[in-house]
Design a protein around this motif. Structure first.
Motif, PDB file in Angstrom:
ATOM      1  N   ALA A  86       0.811  -1.089   0.147  1.00  0.00           N
ATOM      2  CA  ALA A  86       0.065  -0.158   0.180  1.00  0.00           C
ATOM      3  C   ALA A  86       0.821   1.476   0.110  1.00  0.00           C
ATOM      4  O   ALA A  86       0.614   2.295  -0.751  1.00  0.00           O
ATOM      5  CB  ALA A  86      -0.785  -0.063   1.130  1.00  0.00           C
ATOM      6  N   LEU A  87       1.879   1.283   0.754  1.00  0.00           N
ATOM      7  CA  LEU A  87       2.845   2.416   0.988  1.00  0.00           C
ATOM      8  C   LEU A  87       4.072   2.177   0.389  1.00  0.00           C
ATOM      9  O   LEU A  87       4.814   3.551   0.285  1.00  0.00           O
ATOM     10  CB  LEU A  87       2.966   2.514   2.703  1.00  0.00           C
ATOM     11  N   GLY A  88       4.527   1.352  -0.081  1.00  0.00           N
ATOM     12  CA  GLY A  88       5.967   1.156  -0.678  1.00  0.00           C
ATOM     13  C   GLY A  88       5.711   1.407  -2.256  1.00  0.00           C
ATOM     14  O   GLY A  88       4.927   1.640  -2.798  1.00  0.00           O
ATOM     15  N   THR A  89       7.138   1.062  -2.628  1.00  0.00           N
ATOM     16  CA  THR A  89       7.229   1.086  -4.145  1.00  0.00           C
ATOM     17  C   THR A  89       6.184   0.143  -4.772  1.00  0.00           C
ATOM     18  O   THR A  89       6.047  -1.066  -4.320  1.00  0.00           O
ATOM     19  CB  THR A  89       8.729   0.559  -4.345  1.00  0.00           C
ATOM     20  N   TRP A  90       5.576   0.525  -5.909  1.00  0.00           N
ATOM     21  CA  TRP A  90       4.593  -0.383  -6.602  1.00  0.00           C
ATOM     22  C   TRP A  90       5.167  -1.784  -7.092  1.00  0.00           C
ATOM     23  O   TRP A  90       6.407  -1.620  -7.563  1.00  0.00           O
ATOM     24  CB  TRP A  90       3.824   0.566  -7.652  1.00  0.00           C
ATOM     25  N   ARG A  91       4.426  -2.714  -6.924  1.00  0.00           N
ATOM     26  CA  ARG A  91       4.744  -3.970  -7.389  1.00  0.00           C
ATOM     27  C   ARG A  91       3.511  -4.600  -7.856  1.00  0.00           C
ATOM     28  O   ARG A  91       2.430  -4.388  -6.972  1.00  0.00           O
ATOM     29  CB  ARG A  91       5.752  -5.071  -6.651  1.00  0.00           C
ATOM     30  N   MET A  92       3.461  -5.333  -9.011  1.00  0.00           N
ATOM     31  CA  MET A  92       1.889  -5.968  -9.201  1.00  0.00           C
ATOM     32  C   MET A  92       1.825  -7.210  -8.249  1.00  0.00           C
ATOM     33  O   MET A  92       0.485  -7.051  -8.027  1.00  0.00           O
ATOM     34  CB  MET A  92       2.035  -6.532 -10.967  1.00  0.00           C
ATOM     35  N   ARG A  93       2.771  -7.791  -8.061  1.00  0.00           N
ATOM     36  CA  ARG A  93       2.208  -8.996  -6.994  1.00  0.00           C
ATOM     37  C   ARG A  93       3.680  -9.080  -5.827  1.00  0.00           C
ATOM     38  O   ARG A  93       4.601  -9.055  -6.417  1.00  0.00           O
ATOM     39  CB  ARG A  93       2.268 -10.239  -7.939  1.00  0.00           C
ATOM     40  N   ILE A  94       2.820  -9.266  -4.741  1.00  0.00           N
ATOM     41  CA  ILE A  94       3.827  -9.305  -3.588  1.00  0.00           C
ATOM     42  C   ILE A  94       3.250 -10.660  -2.700  1.00  0.00           C
ATOM     43  O   ILE A  94       2.334 -10.773  -2.328  1.00  0.00           O
ATOM     44  CB  ILE A  94       3.664  -8.092  -2.622  1.00  0.00           C
ATOM     45  N   ALA A  95       4.180 -11.627  -2.400  1.00  0.00           N
ATOM     46  CA  ALA A  95       4.174 -12.619  -1.610  1.00  0.00           C
ATOM     47  C   ALA A  95       4.765 -12.454  -0.484  1.00  0.00           C
ATOM     48  O   ALA A  95       5.988 -12.306  -0.325  1.00  0.00           O
ATOM     49  CB  ALA A  95       4.360 -14.126  -2.480  1.00  0.00           C
ATOM     50  N   PRO A  96       4.200 -12.755   0.803  1.00  0.00           N
ATOM     51  CA  PRO A  96       4.738 -12.634   2.064  1.00  0.00           C
ATOM     52  C   PRO A  96       6.003 -13.610   2.180  1.00  0.00           C
ATOM     53  O   PRO A  96       5.849 -14.877   1.239  1.00  0.00           O
ATOM     54  CB  PRO A  96       3.686 -13.108   2.902  1.00  0.00           C
ATOM     55  N   SER A  97       6.986 -13.279   2.780  1.00  0.00           N
ATOM     56  CA  SER A  97       8.029 -14.174   2.868  1.00  0.00           C
ATOM     57  C   SER A  97       7.742 -15.627   3.711  1.00  0.00           C
ATOM     58  O   SER A  97       6.837 -15.653   4.061  1.00  0.00           O
ATOM     59  CB  SER A  97       9.248 -13.520   3.737  1.00  0.00           C
ATOM     60  N   GLY A  98       8.552 -16.599   3.350  1.00  0.00           N
ATOM     61  CA  GLY A  98       8.310 -17.861   3.782  1.00  0.00           C
ATOM     62  C   GLY A  98       7.590 -18.659   2.811  1.00  0.00           C
ATOM     63  O   GLY A  98       8.148 -18.626   1.641  1.00  0.00           O
ATOM     64  N   GLN A  99       6.525 -19.510   3.351  1.00  0.00           N
ATOM     65  CA  GLN A  99       5.851 -20.483   2.281  1.00  0.00           C
ATOM     66  C   GLN A  99       5.308 -19.803   0.908  1.00  0.00           C
ATOM     67  O   GLN A  99       5.559 -20.410  -0.024  1.00  0.00           O
ATOM     68  CB  GLN A  99       4.819 -21.125   3.071  1.00  0.00           C
ATOM     69  N   ALA A 100       4.662 -18.739   1.299  1.00  0.00           N
ATOM     70  CA  ALA A 100       4.044 -17.906  -0.036  1.00  0.00           C
ATOM     71  C   ALA A 100       5.071 -17.493  -1.256  1.00  0.00           C
ATOM     72  O   ALA A 100       4.776 -17.978  -2.412  1.00  0.00           O
ATOM     73  CB  ALA A 100       3.152 -16.857   0.473  1.00  0.00           C
TER      74      ALA A 100
END
Length: 267
Positions: free
Chosen positions: A227-241
């Motif tokens: 929401a507030l950072g540099t735009w990326r189309m898709r972001i997966a949380p660290s770890g399994q995702a």
């Protein structure tokens, strides 16, 4: 003075609630939507407001009220969602439509209510909470996976349309997270006995995955970054995702298929 005005849907529990708290801790003015104020525990620093994403009038009324109070909306986080457990064959069209009404059409309703204001101010960010099931199949969660696949395509198309107005759309793709997902999942009301064994295996595997899953704070941090950072189309949380995202992209389909069946306990 607040840094950003954030609207996040579905904050009564789980990821939405933790994300709302995290936005407030960042100094944002946060409006969290719930279907009923009476059954929701207050969230420090978050202004709770009634919205049913399945009802267009409710969505329009809620968004207009927020704009009247705050003067603008900088971020919309579409977090509200429902799961459905059941084989595709035993899921009625009414049940399928109920899943899409929240997970897809609810996102459209919220976006259509917010976008006239974002276009007028020439900036904004829409964060749609998807799932790893938006790019992976899931046995006995076919309707949920289908709704998240639909959300992925919708979001990418919407982002192309909105760039001209200074608005960007991004997807957050969490994996299993320690929430009440399994307990709150809708279930096909007319089960077919032939699916009983495998459906039970998947349901039990889902409980085990959720029991050992990380808490929602990691996903909440990812939502804030989206929401507030540099735009990326898709972001997966660290770890399994994040791992699953890479495996889906680079591994051949056969090992991916076998891994999915092992995860859900299927022979």
């Amino acid at each position: 003075m607040y840094s950003e005005v954030v609207v996040i849907t579905g904050v009564s529990s789980g990821i939405g609630r933790i994300a709302a708290e995290a936005f407030a801790a960042r100094g944002c003015r946060v409006y969290g939507t719930v279907r009923s104020l009476g059954s929701t525990t207050p969230i420090p620093g978050v202004e709770l407001t009634v919205m049913d994403v399945r009802d267009n009038a409710s969505v329009q009324r809620c968004i207009q009220s927020i704009v009247d109070q705050a003067g603008r909306i900088d971020v919309l986080v579409n977090n509200a969602g429902v799961n459905m457990l059941g084989a595709v064959e035993e899921t009625t069209l009414d049940e399928a439509q109920a899943v899409f009404d929240t997970n897809v059409f609810g996102v459209i309703r919220a976006a259509q209510a917010v976008l006239p204001h974002m276009r007028a101010q020439r900036h904004g960010r829409i964060v749609n909470v998807s799932s790893v099931l938006g790019f992976l199949p899931a046995p006995y969660m076919g309707l949920y996976a289908a709704s998240k696949h639909a959300l992925e395509g919708l979001s990418e198309s919407l982002d192309h349309e909105l760039r001209q107005f200074g608005i960007r759309v991004t997807l957050v793709q969490p994996s299993f997270t320690k929430t009440n997902l399994e307990a709150h999942s809708l279930r096909a009301v007319s089960p077919i006995p032939g699916y009983d064994l495998e459906r039970a295996l998947v349901s039990n595997a889902l409980v085990r995955q959720l029991d050992s899953a990380p808490d929602p704070s990691t996903v909440a941090k990812t939502i804030i970054a989206a929401a507030l950072g540099t735009w990326r189309m898709r972001i997966a949380p660290s770890g399994q995702a994040s791992l699953l995202q890479k495996l889906r992209r680079f591994m051949p389909s056969s090992p991916v298929d076998a891994s999915i069946r092992r995860t859900f306990g299927l022979p």
